[in-house]
Write an enzyme that holds these catalytic residues in place. Structure first.
Site, PDB file in Angstrom:
ATOM      1  N   HIS A  72     -22.558   7.728  26.006  1.00 16.60           N
ATOM      2  CA  HIS A  72     -21.983   8.914  25.716  1.00 16.60           C
ATOM      3  C   HIS A  72     -22.948   9.986  25.266  1.00 16.60           C
ATOM      4  O   HIS A  72     -24.096   9.762  24.547  1.00 16.60           O
ATOM      5  CB  HIS A  72     -21.181   8.467  24.118  1.00 16.60           C
ATOM      6  CG  HIS A  72     -19.801   7.892  24.360  1.00 16.60           C
ATOM      7  ND1 HIS A  72     -18.922   8.094  23.326  1.00 16.60           N
ATOM      8  CD2 HIS A  72     -19.382   7.280  25.594  1.00 16.60           C
ATOM      9  CE1 HIS A  72     -17.732   7.517  24.084  1.00 16.60           C
ATOM     10  NE2 HIS A  72     -17.924   6.809  25.233  1.00 16.60           N
ATOM     11  N   TYR A 200     -14.789  11.647  14.976  1.00 16.93           N
ATOM     12  CA  TYR A 200     -14.955  11.450  13.606  1.00 16.93           C
ATOM     13  C   TYR A 200     -14.240  12.499  12.739  1.00 16.93           C
ATOM     14  O   TYR A 200     -14.361  13.674  12.907  1.00 16.93           O
ATOM     15  CB  TYR A 200     -16.498  11.374  12.980  1.00 16.93           C
ATOM     16  CG  TYR A 200     -17.288  10.273  13.560  1.00 16.93           C
ATOM     17  CD1 TYR A 200     -17.776  10.203  14.616  1.00 16.93           C
ATOM     18  CD2 TYR A 200     -17.605   9.261  12.573  1.00 16.93           C
ATOM     19  CE1 TYR A 200     -18.892   9.411  15.164  1.00 16.93           C
ATOM     20  CE2 TYR A 200     -18.338   8.094  13.122  1.00 16.93           C
ATOM     21  CZ  TYR A 200     -18.959   8.084  14.301  1.00 16.93           C
ATOM     22  OH  TYR A 200     -19.621   7.257  14.648  1.00 16.93           O
ATOM     23  N   PRO A 292     -20.246   1.899   7.723  1.00 21.77           N
ATOM     24  CA  PRO A 292     -20.195   2.021   9.198  1.00 21.77           C
ATOM     25  C   PRO A 292     -20.163   3.314   9.835  1.00 21.77           C
ATOM     26  O   PRO A 292     -20.086   3.520  11.015  1.00 21.77           O
ATOM     27  CB  PRO A 292     -19.238   1.046   9.618  1.00 21.77           C
ATOM     28  CG  PRO A 292     -18.130   0.943   8.734  1.00 21.77           C
ATOM     29  CD  PRO A 292     -19.030   1.099   7.295  1.00 21.77           C
ATOM     30  N   LYS A 296     -24.703   2.512  12.277  1.00 19.77           N
ATOM     31  CA  LYS A 296     -26.098   1.827  11.843  1.00 19.77           C
ATOM     32  C   LYS A 296     -26.382   0.613  11.508  1.00 19.77           C
ATOM     33  O   LYS A 296     -27.356   0.008  11.474  1.00 19.77           O
ATOM     34  CB  LYS A 296     -26.813   2.865  10.723  1.00 19.77           C
ATOM     35  CG  LYS A 296     -27.114   4.309  11.158  1.00 19.77           C
ATOM     36  CD  LYS A 296     -27.798   4.787  12.448  1.00 19.77           C
ATOM     37  CE  LYS A 296     -27.723   6.001  12.878  1.00 19.77           C
ATOM     38  NZ  LYS A 296     -28.015   5.869  14.422  1.00 19.77           N
ATOM     39  N   TYR A 384     -28.137  10.110  14.847  1.00 22.28           N
ATOM     40  CA  TYR A 384     -27.077   9.358  15.427  1.00 22.28           C
ATOM     41  C   TYR A 384     -27.794   8.564  16.687  1.00 22.28           C
ATOM     42  O   TYR A 384     -27.558   7.312  16.931  1.00 22.28           O
ATOM     43  CB  TYR A 384     -26.110  10.269  15.879  1.00 22.28           C
ATOM     44  CG  TYR A 384     -24.775   9.497  16.277  1.00 22.28           C
ATOM     45  CD1 TYR A 384     -24.400   8.752  17.411  1.00 22.28           C
ATOM     46  CD2 TYR A 384     -23.826   9.432  15.048  1.00 22.28           C
ATOM     47  CE1 TYR A 384     -23.263   8.248  17.552  1.00 22.28           C
ATOM     48  CE2 TYR A 384     -22.693   8.779  15.486  1.00 22.28           C
ATOM     49  CZ  TYR A 384     -22.319   7.945  16.404  1.00 22.28           C
ATOM     50  OH  TYR A 384     -21.244   7.218  16.709  1.00 22.28           O
TER      51      TYR A 384
HETATM   52  P1  FAS Z   1     -24.189 -10.951  10.917  1.00 21.96           P
HETATM   53  O1  FAS Z   1     -23.335 -11.133   9.525  1.00 21.96           O
HETATM   54  O2  FAS Z   1     -23.599 -10.326  12.074  1.00 21.96           O
HETATM   55  O3  FAS Z   1     -24.725 -12.595  11.326  1.00 21.96           O
HETATM   56  C1  FAS Z   1     -25.155 -13.554  10.490  1.00 21.96           C
HETATM   57  C2  FAS Z   1     -24.986 -14.789  11.004  1.00 21.96           C
HETATM   58  O4  FAS Z   1     -25.648 -15.740   9.934  1.00 21.96           O
HETATM   59  C3  FAS Z   1     -23.294 -15.253  10.994  1.00 21.96           C
HETATM   60  O5  FAS Z   1     -23.038 -15.649  12.281  1.00 21.96           O
HETATM   61  C4  FAS Z   1     -23.035 -16.021   9.991  1.00 21.96           C
HETATM   62  O6  FAS Z   1     -21.928 -16.943  10.316  1.00 21.96           O
HETATM   63  C5  FAS Z   1     -24.408 -16.652   9.638  1.00 21.96           C
HETATM   64  N1  FAS Z   1     -24.728 -17.380   8.380  1.00 21.96           N
HETATM   65  C6  FAS Z   1     -24.533 -16.854   7.211  1.00 21.96           C
HETATM   66  N2  FAS Z   1     -24.831 -17.752   6.495  1.00 21.96           N
HETATM   67  C7  FAS Z   1     -25.477 -18.864   6.822  1.00 21.96           C
HETATM   68  C8  FAS Z   1     -26.334 -19.999   6.614  1.00 21.96           C
HETATM   69  N3  FAS Z   1     -26.372 -20.175   5.364  1.00 21.96           N
HETATM   70  N4  FAS Z   1     -26.685 -20.731   7.564  1.00 21.96           N
HETATM   71  C9  FAS Z   1     -26.467 -20.402   8.886  1.00 21.96           C
HETATM   72  N5  FAS Z   1     -25.926 -19.235   9.529  1.00 21.96           N
HETATM   73  C10 FAS Z   1     -25.367 -18.270   8.616  1.00 21.96           C
HETATM   74  N6  FAS Z   1     -21.885  -2.169  12.115  1.00 21.96           N
HETATM   75  C11 FAS Z   1     -21.719  -0.876  12.981  1.00 21.96           C
HETATM   76  O7  FAS Z   1     -22.478  -0.251  13.325  1.00 21.96           O
HETATM   77  N7  FAS Z   1     -20.612  -0.455  13.130  1.00 21.96           N
HETATM   78  C12 FAS Z   1     -19.240  -1.176  12.596  1.00 21.96           C
HETATM   79  O8  FAS Z   1     -17.987  -0.671  13.088  1.00 21.96           O
HETATM   80  C13 FAS Z   1     -19.458  -2.385  11.794  1.00 21.96           C
HETATM   81  N8  FAS Z   1     -18.239  -3.004  11.535  1.00 21.96           N
HETATM   82  C14 FAS Z   1     -18.437  -3.934  10.640  1.00 21.96           C
HETATM   83  C15 FAS Z   1     -17.274  -4.608  10.099  1.00 21.96           C
HETATM   84  C16 FAS Z   1     -17.536  -5.748   9.444  1.00 21.96           C
HETATM   85  C17 FAS Z   1     -16.315  -6.415   8.693  1.00 21.96           C
HETATM   86  C18 FAS Z   1     -18.861  -6.260   8.999  1.00 21.96           C
HETATM   87  C19 FAS Z   1     -18.995  -7.281   7.974  1.00 21.96           C
HETATM   88  C20 FAS Z   1     -19.875  -5.495   9.503  1.00 21.96           C
HETATM   89  C21 FAS Z   1     -19.822  -4.468  10.176  1.00 21.96           C
HETATM   90  N9  FAS Z   1     -20.866  -3.826  10.827  1.00 21.96           N
HETATM   91  C22 FAS Z   1     -20.649  -2.522  11.475  1.00 21.96           C
HETATM   92  C23 FAS Z   1     -22.060  -4.212  10.490  1.00 21.96           C
HETATM   93  C24 FAS Z   1     -22.489  -5.317  11.452  1.00 21.96           C
HETATM   94  O9  FAS Z   1     -22.361  -4.799  13.017  1.00 21.96           O
HETATM   95  C25 FAS Z   1     -23.555  -5.859  11.104  1.00 21.96           C
HETATM   96  O10 FAS Z   1     -24.688  -4.978  10.887  1.00 21.96           O
HETATM   97  C26 FAS Z   1     -24.279  -6.748  12.159  1.00 21.96           C
HETATM   98  O11 FAS Z   1     -23.374  -7.985  12.427  1.00 21.96           O
HETATM   99  C27 FAS Z   1     -25.540  -7.346  11.613  1.00 21.96           C
HETATM  100  O12 FAS Z   1     -25.828  -8.494  12.447  1.00 21.96           O
HETATM  101  P2  FAS Z   1     -26.582  -9.678  11.634  1.00 21.96           P
HETATM  102  O13 FAS Z   1     -27.870  -8.930  10.834  1.00 21.96           O
HETATM  103  O14 FAS Z   1     -26.864 -10.756  12.750  1.00 21.96           O
HETATM  104  O15 FAS Z   1     -25.570 -10.184  10.660  1.00 21.96           O
HETATM  105  C1  PHB Z   2     -16.820   1.196  16.638  1.00 20.72           C
HETATM  106  O1  PHB Z   2     -16.487   1.569  17.769  1.00 20.72           O
HETATM  107  O2  PHB Z   2     -16.321  -0.019  15.883  1.00 20.72           O
HETATM  108  C2  PHB Z   2     -17.553   2.341  15.740  1.00 20.72           C
HETATM  109  C3  PHB Z   2     -17.962   3.274  16.320  1.00 20.72           C
HETATM  110  C4  PHB Z   2     -18.934   4.279  15.505  1.00 20.72           C
HETATM  111  C5  PHB Z   2     -18.735   3.992  14.075  1.00 20.72           C
HETATM  112  C6  PHB Z   2     -18.086   2.864  13.660  1.00 20.72           C
HETATM  113  C7  PHB Z   2     -17.772   1.958  14.247  1.00 20.72           C
HETATM  114  O3  PHB Z   2     -19.449   4.841  13.274  1.00 20.72           O
END
Ligand code: FAS
Ligand code: PHB
Length: 389
Positions: A72, A200, A292, A296, A384
């Site tokens: 994009h 957005y 989100p 980032k 961005y």
């Molecule tokens: P993660 O949380 O992805 O992974 C951590 C892992 O550790 C998990 O698999 C968990 O099961 C495991 N774990 C936890 N405790 C443990 C333990 N005690 N022992 C062993 N394993 C354990 N970011 C965006 O940029 N855009 C979005 O739209 C967006 N939407 C999101 C929606 C939700 C509901 C959430 C919670 C986050 C969202 N995020 C978004 C942020 C997300 O993308 C995170 O930044 C990303 O998953 C970070 O990755 P990790 O640091 O690997 O953490």
């Molecule tokens: C998504 O596609 O899930 C998405 C994209 C941009 C954002 C947040 C979520 O800022």
């Protein structure tokens, strides 16, 4: 068992670090609390910065992303029926990649399994021992048995609710938090995206985001109350509300359909300092959370992995600890800039319950300044696509 690096968490941070270390001949073991299927069922991020693309290429796992991802060159910002574009290429010469976090994680799992990487699923009672010494180890249970792994270093990639951050004594940690008074209700639908770029939307009824995963898989979000539950929202109610928050010409072309996933994510800004404690290093959501809005979350996890991977690589290849000794300071310098951008963009695009008429005028003035000012657009574009590592 002994290994060089124990990685707690099999999400994108842990898997990317494990694969990068493997490429450099550094052994690691990944401990994951859930099953692989559960990890892959989580629908999260959708936009990848250039830095993460580079790491995926360095890890040798960029093939499918480059074939199936969408580059994009800009994004759309709307307020009421007004809409304008931020041109990333014009201001930075860079693009972002639209490719779901689920697919990033899937590609990383496949690469680790192909390389016979050691990943232990469904672990419990993970405990970090002697992180402040040069002989740390990790204990855990799996399959009803107790296990111990002796290692050189521990990477805490276990997300916001993991054990790693809690291992740093509470009187040694400084935590900074802002909880937002709303959430994001997100759906996935097997429908063509309403626009070929993200929209957005700032509207009097609240924020909305039109995103996508591919040409027939769309991702939409609307700002919702923290008291809402996904089951409170029928598909029809979601589509009707989304249409009321995006420009009329976009609403007219919106293709609706049944949701195949529906969830609500709370929004917070959070940072813990320091991001390391002896030979324990925190990466990704274990150390910081962003709303989100600026896409980032995953991308800042990637920059942590960049700093830690290069620090560990320097240590193992030359014996020089400079990279790992400066990890927290380097990672935090970029984390705080991502926090600022995510907070700023969230403040610009959402409706807050305590906003005054003046506050709303400030939002419109900021949007019109962003729409008309080259320097403001360049600053937005640089943030961005991703600030340099
Ligand atoms: P993660 O949380 O992805 O992974 C951590 C892992 O550790 C998990 O698999 C968990 O099961 C495991 N774990 C936890 N405790 C443990 C333990 N005690 N022992 C062993 N394993 C354990 N970011 C965006 O940029 N855009 C979005 O739209 C967006 N939407 C999101 C929606 C939700 C509901 C959430 C919670 C986050 C969202 N995020 C978004 C942020 C997300 O993308 C995170 O930044 C990303 O998953 C970070 O990755 P990790 O640091 O690997 O953490
Ligand atoms: C998504 O596609 O899930 C998405 C994209 C941009 C954002 C947040 C979520 O800022």
């Amino acid at each position: 068992m002994k290994t060089q690096v124990v990685i707690i968490g099999g999400g994108p941070s842990g898997l990317l670090l494990s694969q990068l270390l493997h490429v450099r001949g550094i052994d690691s073991v990944v401990l994951e609390r859930k099953t692989k299927g559960y990890v892959l069922s989580r629908i999260r991020a959708g936009v990848l910065e250039r830095g993460l693309l580079g790491l995926m290429r360095e890890a040798g796992v960029a093939g499918r992303m480059e074939r199936e991802g969408f580059a994009h060159d800009g994004t759309l910002i709307s307020y009421g029926d007004e809409m304008f574009r931020i041109d990333f290429q014009e201001h930075t010469g860079e693009s972002v990649m639209v490719y779901g976090q689920t697919e990033v994680t899937r590609d990383l799992y496949e690469a680790r399994e192909t390389a016979n990487g050691k990943i232990v699923f469904e672990v419990d009672a993970v405990t970090i021992h002697y992180a402040k010494t040069d002989t740390p180890y990790v204990t855990y249970t799996a399959g009803g048995e107790d296990h111990r792994i002796d290692c050189d270093f521990i990477a805490g990639c276990d997300g916001f609710h993991g054990v790693s951050r809690q291992t740093i004594p509470v009187d040694q940690r400084r935590e900074y938090e802002k909880v937002y008074p709303f959430g994001w209700l997100g759906i996935l639908s097997e429908t063509p995206p309403v626009n070929h770029e993200l929209i957005y939307a700032n509207s009097p009824r609240g924020f909305a985001l039109c995103s996508m995963r591919n040409e027939n898989l769309s991702r939409y979000y609307i700002q919702c109350s923290l008291s809402d539950k996904p089951e409170d929202w029928s598909d029809a109610a979601f589509w009707q509300e989304l249409k009321r928050r995006i420009p009329a010409d976009q609403a007219d072309r919106l293709v609706t359909g049944p949701s195949i996933e529906k969830s609500i994510a709370p929004l917070r800004s959070f940072v813990t300092e320091p991001m390391q404690w002896g030979r324990l290093f925190l990466c990704g959501d274990a150390a910081h959370i962003v709303p989100p809005t600026g896409a980032k979350g995953l991308n800042t996890a990637a920059s942590d992995v960049h700093y830690l991977y290069n620090g560990l690589r320097q240590y193992y290849e030359t014996g020089d600890p400079a990279g790992i000794d400066s990890y927290s300071q380097k990672a935090l310098a970029r984390v705080w800039k991502a926090e600022r951008f995510s907070w700023w963009f969230s403040s610009l695009m959402h409706r807050y319950p305590d906003q005054s008429e003046f506050d709303l005028k400030m939002q419109v003035a900021e949007l019109e300044f962003l729409r008309s000012n080259e320097a403001a657009q360049k600053a937005m574009a640089e943030n961005y696509v991703g600030l340099p590592y």
